[in-house]
Design a protein around this motif. Structure first.
Motif, PDB file in Angstrom:
ATOM      1  N   VAL A 160     -19.538  43.950  61.799  1.00 58.61           N
ATOM      2  CA  VAL A 160     -19.876  42.974  62.848  1.00 58.61           C
ATOM      3  C   VAL A 160     -18.763  41.941  62.976  1.00 58.61           C
ATOM      4  CG1 VAL A 160     -21.472  41.103  63.449  1.00 58.61           C
ATOM      5  CG2 VAL A 160     -22.360  43.311  62.728  1.00 58.61           C
ATOM      6  N   PHE A 161     -18.284  41.439  61.839  1.00 54.66           N
ATOM      7  CA  PHE A 161     -17.214  40.443  61.879  1.00 54.66           C
ATOM      8  C   PHE A 161     -15.927  41.037  62.464  1.00 54.66           C
ATOM      9  CE2 PHE A 161     -13.585  38.298  59.932  1.00 54.66           C
ATOM     10  CZ  PHE A 161     -13.816  37.010  60.365  1.00 54.66           C
ATOM     11  N   ALA A 162     -15.521  42.210  61.969  1.00 49.44           N
ATOM     12  CA  ALA A 162     -14.294  42.839  62.464  1.00 49.44           C
ATOM     13  C   ALA A 162     -14.440  43.249  63.928  1.00 49.44           C
ATOM     14  CB  ALA A 162     -13.944  44.042  61.599  1.00 49.44           C
ATOM     15  N   GLY A 163     -15.598  43.729  64.295  1.00 51.36           N
ATOM     16  CA  GLY A 163     -15.827  44.102  65.701  1.00 51.36           C
ATOM     17  C   GLY A 163     -15.740  42.895  66.621  1.00 51.36           C
ATOM     18  N   GLY A 164     -16.315  41.765  66.172  1.00 53.68           N
ATOM     19  CA  GLY A 164     -16.194  40.539  66.959  1.00 53.68           C
ATOM     20  C   GLY A 164     -14.745  40.104  67.118  1.00 53.68           C
ATOM     21  N   THR A 165     -13.981  40.272  66.048  1.00 52.08           N
ATOM     22  CA  THR A 165     -12.562  39.938  66.121  1.00 52.08           C
ATOM     23  C   THR A 165     -11.847  40.829  67.125  1.00 52.08           C
ATOM     24  OG1 THR A 165     -12.631  39.257  63.815  1.00 52.08           O
ATOM     25  CG2 THR A 165     -10.457  39.687  64.740  1.00 52.08           C
ATOM     26  N   VAL A 166     -12.174  42.112  67.132  1.00 48.76           N
ATOM     27  CA  VAL A 166     -11.551  43.046  68.085  1.00 48.76           C
ATOM     28  C   VAL A 166     -11.935  42.684  69.516  1.00 48.76           C
ATOM     29  CG1 VAL A 166     -11.527  45.457  68.859  1.00 48.76           C
ATOM     30  CG2 VAL A 166     -11.296  44.919  66.434  1.00 48.76           C
ATOM     31  N   VAL A 167     -13.180  42.329  69.738  1.00 47.06           N
ATOM     32  CA  VAL A 167     -13.619  41.939  71.086  1.00 47.06           C
ATOM     33  C   VAL A 167     -12.847  40.707  71.553  1.00 47.06           C
ATOM     34  CG1 VAL A 167     -15.568  41.009  72.403  1.00 47.06           C
ATOM     35  CG2 VAL A 167     -15.895  43.001  70.938  1.00 47.06           C
ATOM     36  N   ILE A 168     -12.702  39.726  70.663  1.00 43.00           N
ATOM     37  CA  ILE A 168     -11.938  38.525  71.023  1.00 43.00           C
ATOM     38  C   ILE A 168     -10.497  38.886  71.339  1.00 43.00           C
ATOM     39  CG2 ILE A 168     -11.026  36.352  70.097  1.00 43.00           C
ATOM     40  CD1 ILE A 168     -13.716  36.087  68.580  1.00 43.00           C
ATOM     41  N   ALA A 169      -9.921  39.784  70.536  1.00 42.65           N
ATOM     42  CA  ALA A 169      -8.531  40.193  70.776  1.00 42.65           C
ATOM     43  C   ALA A 169      -8.381  40.907  72.110  1.00 42.65           C
ATOM     44  CB  ALA A 169      -8.055  41.092  69.639  1.00 42.65           C
ATOM     45  N   ILE A 170      -9.327  41.778  72.446  1.00 43.94           N
ATOM     46  CA  ILE A 170      -9.244  42.505  73.721  1.00 43.94           C
ATOM     47  C   ILE A 170      -9.408  41.534  74.894  1.00 43.94           C
ATOM     48  CG2 ILE A 170     -10.424  44.209  75.162  1.00 43.94           C
ATOM     49  CD1 ILE A 170     -10.846  45.854  72.604  1.00 43.94           C
TER      50      ILE A 170
END
Length: 156
Positions: free
Chosen positions: A44-54
């Motif tokens: 969840v944390f890493a996925g949120g980071t990826v969403v923010i990056a995209i």
């Protein structure tokens, strides 16, 4: 594509933890709970980071398009900013630090002032640079018959 690849990677991470829990002998509901407890929060944390990056990439693309559409204005602004930041170089004074930088009441400064008064401002210049003379080759100095010295002095 990046989101799809990262999503598959995260799913494999959780499935691997789930299978490890099953091999340890846990029941299916307990294995699901352990997989979510150990890998779920990280995903969840890493996925949120990826969403923010995209989303950041999308905004960067929008900003890039804006700058491209107003290239002349941004070029002029950038040049003005660079000239303003580099303008102090025009008034820079380079030199060797000496005792003239000391406070006037220090003995080193007073001695420096006496030397300057006695020998003149040339005392503060850098030492002369010696360069080989073109009139007489220094390798054959003993054979020079024109009386020139093998080295001449030149100020920097």
């Amino acid at each position: 594509m990046v989101g799809l690849g990262v999503g598959i990677d995260y799913v494999l991470f959780i499935v691997t933890r789930y299978r490890e829990a099953l091999r340890e002998g846990l029941t299916v509901p307990d294995a699901i709970g352990r997989a979510n407890a150990t890998a779920g929060l990280a995903v969840v944390f890493a996925g949120g980071t990826v969403v923010i990056a995209i989303l950041g990439l999308a905004n960067w693309q929008r900003w890039g398009n804006h700058v491209s559409n107003h290239a002349v204005k941004y070029s002029i602004g950038t040049i003005v900013l660079l000239v303003a930041l580099t303008a102090p170089v025009l008034w820079i004074h380079l030199g060797y630090p000496d005792q003239s930088n000391d406070p006037p009441e220090s003995t080193a400064r007073q001695a420096y002032d006496l030397l300057t008064a006695g020998f003149g401002p040339a005392r503060r210049k850098t030492p002369p640079l010696s360069t080989p003379s073109t009139a007489c080759d220094p390798r054959f100095f003993l054979h020079c018959s024109n009386g020139l010295k093998p080295y001449t002095s030149a100020a920097p």
